[in-house]
Enzyme design. Structure first.
Site, short mmCIF file in Angstrom:
data_model
loop_
_atom_site.label_atom_id
_atom_site.label_comp_id
_atom_site.label_asym_id
_atom_site.label_seq_id
_atom_site.Cartn_x
_atom_site.Cartn_y
_atom_site.Cartn_z
N CYS A 131 0.82 -1.22 0.00
CA CYS A 131 0.00 0.00 0.00
C CYS A 131 0.85 1.27 0.00
O CYS A 131 0.56 2.23 -0.71
CB CYS A 131 -0.96 -0.01 1.19
SG CYS A 131 -0.22 -0.57 2.74
N CYS A 132 1.92 1.30 0.80
CA CYS A 132 2.71 2.52 0.94
C CYS A 132 4.18 2.31 0.62
O CYS A 132 4.97 3.26 0.67
CB CYS A 132 2.58 3.08 2.36
SG CYS A 132 3.04 1.88 3.64
N CYS A 142 -0.68 3.39 7.05
CA CYS A 142 -0.90 4.52 6.15
C CYS A 142 -2.38 4.86 6.00
O CYS A 142 -2.74 5.75 5.23
CB CYS A 142 -0.29 4.23 4.79
SG CYS A 142 -0.89 2.70 4.03
N GLY A 370 14.27 -3.31 -33.36
CA GLY A 370 14.03 -4.74 -33.24
C GLY A 370 13.12 -5.24 -34.34
O GLY A 370 12.51 -4.46 -35.07
N GLN A 373 8.26 -11.78 -35.34
CA GLN A 373 7.50 -12.61 -36.26
C GLN A 373 6.54 -11.80 -37.13
O GLN A 373 6.31 -12.11 -38.28
CB GLN A 373 6.71 -13.65 -35.45
CG GLN A 373 5.86 -14.59 -36.28
CD GLN A 373 5.08 -15.57 -35.42
OE1 GLN A 373 5.24 -15.60 -34.21
NE2 GLN A 373 4.25 -16.36 -36.05
N ASP A 481 3.94 -17.52 -25.57
CA ASP A 481 5.30 -17.34 -26.10
C ASP A 481 6.17 -16.63 -25.06
O ASP A 481 6.91 -15.71 -25.39
CB ASP A 481 5.24 -16.53 -27.39
CG ASP A 481 6.54 -16.62 -28.20
OD1 ASP A 481 7.33 -17.54 -27.93
OD2 ASP A 481 6.76 -15.77 -29.08
#
Length: 617
Positions: A131-132, A142, A370, A373, A481
């Site tokens: 949370c904090c 908190c 880059g 496929q 993948d």
């Protein structure tokens, strides 16, 4: 005088991890709350229960519900916390009503104790509060703690606005057909199969619903179905008075693989699914045409429906939604709903075209960074922001497949997934506009940093990927993948999942490729190699290989073996050897990922918790 028993019941407790090296585990226990203590025991059939823990009520400083954005790795999904003697006990109830009863009772019994002023509403994980982000477990909370604010008092729904009053508050309930992750603060998260109260339907595409905690928000109307049964006339795929001949004419004219509609059959009360296919015959010739499947009901007396007998559903919208993502006995999955007037719906669910379409004039194309496929990835700029532009090769992916990939990615939003900003379909070739990751793909990064990575850095990489995959798992997605080459590293050294070109959204956590398309053998589970069956468990296997890549600093798995030799080794039960840099505890997790039977492998949620516990070491 003996203490009076207030509550008792079976719940699941998470280990308190009182020592730095304590393992993280979840165990079913029988809890008893009396006027003096909270006790929990191990139940053994035919034997006396063994008390495993006892907390004096006078030592309790806080009792409250735990909120989390992470998947919960045990079967009970409703956590609450008991802070006592500087320790945190997390307990998981089977349902929300049970959780609220225990929280209310414990608060009532401890309201006169010396209590905390603030508490942490989320879990302590990975050496910090979620949370904090404080790294001291005993750091002050908190969020203000209200010892009298019983969680069982659900907040009242908001006062309806003027427009909503005109339509009236609808006292109906709906069932979520699928999970939904909100993209704005006006929306509400949906959890598949959960029931929600329908508040308003004044917008056709967005309905306002309320969850069991009293939270209200908008959800896509196509993601829910009225609890009253099969009211599906609002769905675009339904053509009420369409004849068989008319359906064939429209679908053949559309000529898209998987274009479909649902229509009334000649027999009263019976419905038919008509679907177009370009299916090939055994000699390779294509014979496009329309197949018709009658929606049937088994003679069990229950309101269930099916197209393929193995797959039963309680409503027709559930059945259609399932087969939109899984062929499961049909000649093709139901890809493109066709309206009665003809024409496939192209809109991305939950988003208008204006929200995801990028003006090509706003894009500046730079150098290639880059290729994959489906095409090239270029560095670029969009609205003064550095972005990655994924250019789609037209011969590799049709317009419909491209939009389906965009539709998938626009549904997903998580800090450990590469963010999709939008798509550009107004130019050719089309492209995705993505978050730019300065340090490139993980496999190259590992090789470039060889010898310079700490144990903690490698573990953090695995944690990042497992957190992203746990989110996909929770959202009913599989990656198909997963590998280091398909993860990217930000300028802040955060690893994020990318390349969802092979992602398949599934509802039964399994997808069998109808074409048995190519897949990377060295990262693939045995069931993928043998049967082309993908699931979150096959993703787990790939994640184990990815961990091996990390701890070998970017080596190729089975680098001196052919695919055929790898398959032979896997069939013989052989696995990748332990990397020199991997601690024994990390390699044990890899081996867990590589269990022969998918059912014996962990979930990503459980794996994430196990990896988080290692970060204490």
């Amino acid at each position: 005088m003996f203490p009076r028993v207030i509550l008792n019941g079976t719940m699941i407790k998470k280990s308190q991890q009182k020592k730095i090296i304590s393992p993280c585990n979840y165990k079913e226990r029988f809890f008893v709350l009396d006027t003096q203590e909270l006790k929990y025991s191990e139940c053994r059939p035919g034997k006396k229960p063994v008390i495993k823990g006892c907390i004096r009520l006078c030592s309790i400083k806080c009792v409250e519900i735990v909120f989390t954005d992470l998947p919960i790795p045990c079967s009970f999904k409703y956590p609450f916390q008991v802070f006592h003697d500087n320790h945190f006990l997390y307990i998981f109830a089977p349902d929300n009503d049970c959780r609220l009863r225990w929280v209310q009772a414990l608060k009532e019994e401890t309201k006169n104790n010396t209590l905390v002023e603030k508490y942490h509403p989320q879990f302590w994980m990975g050496g910090k509060w979620r949370c904090c982000h404080l790294s001291n477990k005993l750091a002050k909370g908190c969020h203000a703690y209200d010892p009298l604010g019983y969680a069982s008092k659900k907040p009242l729904p908001g006062i309806p606005d003027a427009e909503a009053e005109l339509h009236g508050a609808l006292q109906k309930t709906v069932i979520a057909l699928q999970n939904y992750t909100p993209l704005t603060n006006k929306e509400l998260a949906l959890q598949k199969d959960k029931v929600y109260t329908l508040v308003d339907t004044f917008q056709a595409d967005w309905w306002k619903v309320q969850d069991e905690m009293g939270n209200t928000g908008l959800v896509p109307s196509t993601h829910v179905i009225e609890n009253s049964g099969n009211n599906f006339e609002r769905f675009e795929w339904y053509s009420k008075n369409m004849t068989r001949e008319e359906a064939e004419d429209i679908l053949i004219k559309e000529a898209k693989e998987g274009a479909f509609m649902v229509r009334n059959s000649r027999q009263t009360g019976v419905y038919t699914v008509s679907v177009f296919t370009k299916a090939s015959s055994s000699n390779g010739e294509k014979h496009p045409g329309v197949k018709h499947y009658q929606i049937r009901q088994p003679k069990t007396g229950e309101p269930t429906f099916y197209l393929a007998e193995k797959y039963l559903f309680h409503s027709i919208p559930e059945l259609i939604h399932y087969h939109q993502h899984n062929a499961a006995g049909l000649i093709t999955r139901l890809r493109h709903p066709v309206t009665q007037a003809g024409g496939c719906s192209q809109a991305i669910a939950g988003l208008s075209q204006d929200e995801w379409e990028v003006d090509p004039e706003e894009l500046d194309f730079g150098l290639e960074v880059g290729r994959g496929q489906f095409g090239l990835v270029l560095q670029g700029r969009w609205r003064e922001k550095k972005v990655a532009l994924k250019i789609i090769k037209q011969e590799c992916m049709s317009n419909e497949e491209f939009k389906e990939e965009a539709r998938i990615m626009m549904r997903l939003c998580h800090s450990k997934l590469v963010q999709l900003y939008g798509v550009c379909t107004q130019r050719s070739p089309m492209c995705l506009v993505l978050e730019f990751m300065d340090n490139g793909c993980l496999s190259d990064y590992l090789r470039n940093k060889k010898g310079a990575l700490s144990q903690n850095a490698m573990l953090e990489m695995c944690l990042d990927v497992s957190e992203g995959m746990a989110y996909l798992e929770m959202s009913n997605f599989i990656h198909r993948d997963l590998a280091a080459r398909n993860c990217l590293v930000s300028n802040e050294y955060v690893v994020k999942l990318s390349d969802f070109g092979m992602t398949r959204y599934v509802l039964d956590d399994q997808y069998t490729s109808s074409l048995c398309s190519k897949f990377p053998v060295k990262w693939s589970a045995p069931e993928v190699i043998r049967y082309c069956k993908f699931s979150s468990k096959s993703d787990i296997w790939s994640f184990g290989v990815l961990m091996w890549e990390v701890y070998t600093e970017g080596r190729i798995p089975y680098e001196n073996r052919t695919n055929a030799e790898v398959v032979e080794s896997l069939n013989a039960g052989m696995r990748l050897l332990k990397p020199k840099l991997a601690p024994e505890s990390v390699y044990m997790l890899m081996e867990w990922c590589w269990k022969e039977k998918p059912v014996d492998r962990p979930s990503f949620a459980l794996l994430l918790h196990e990896l988080s516990s290692l970060s204490y070491l």
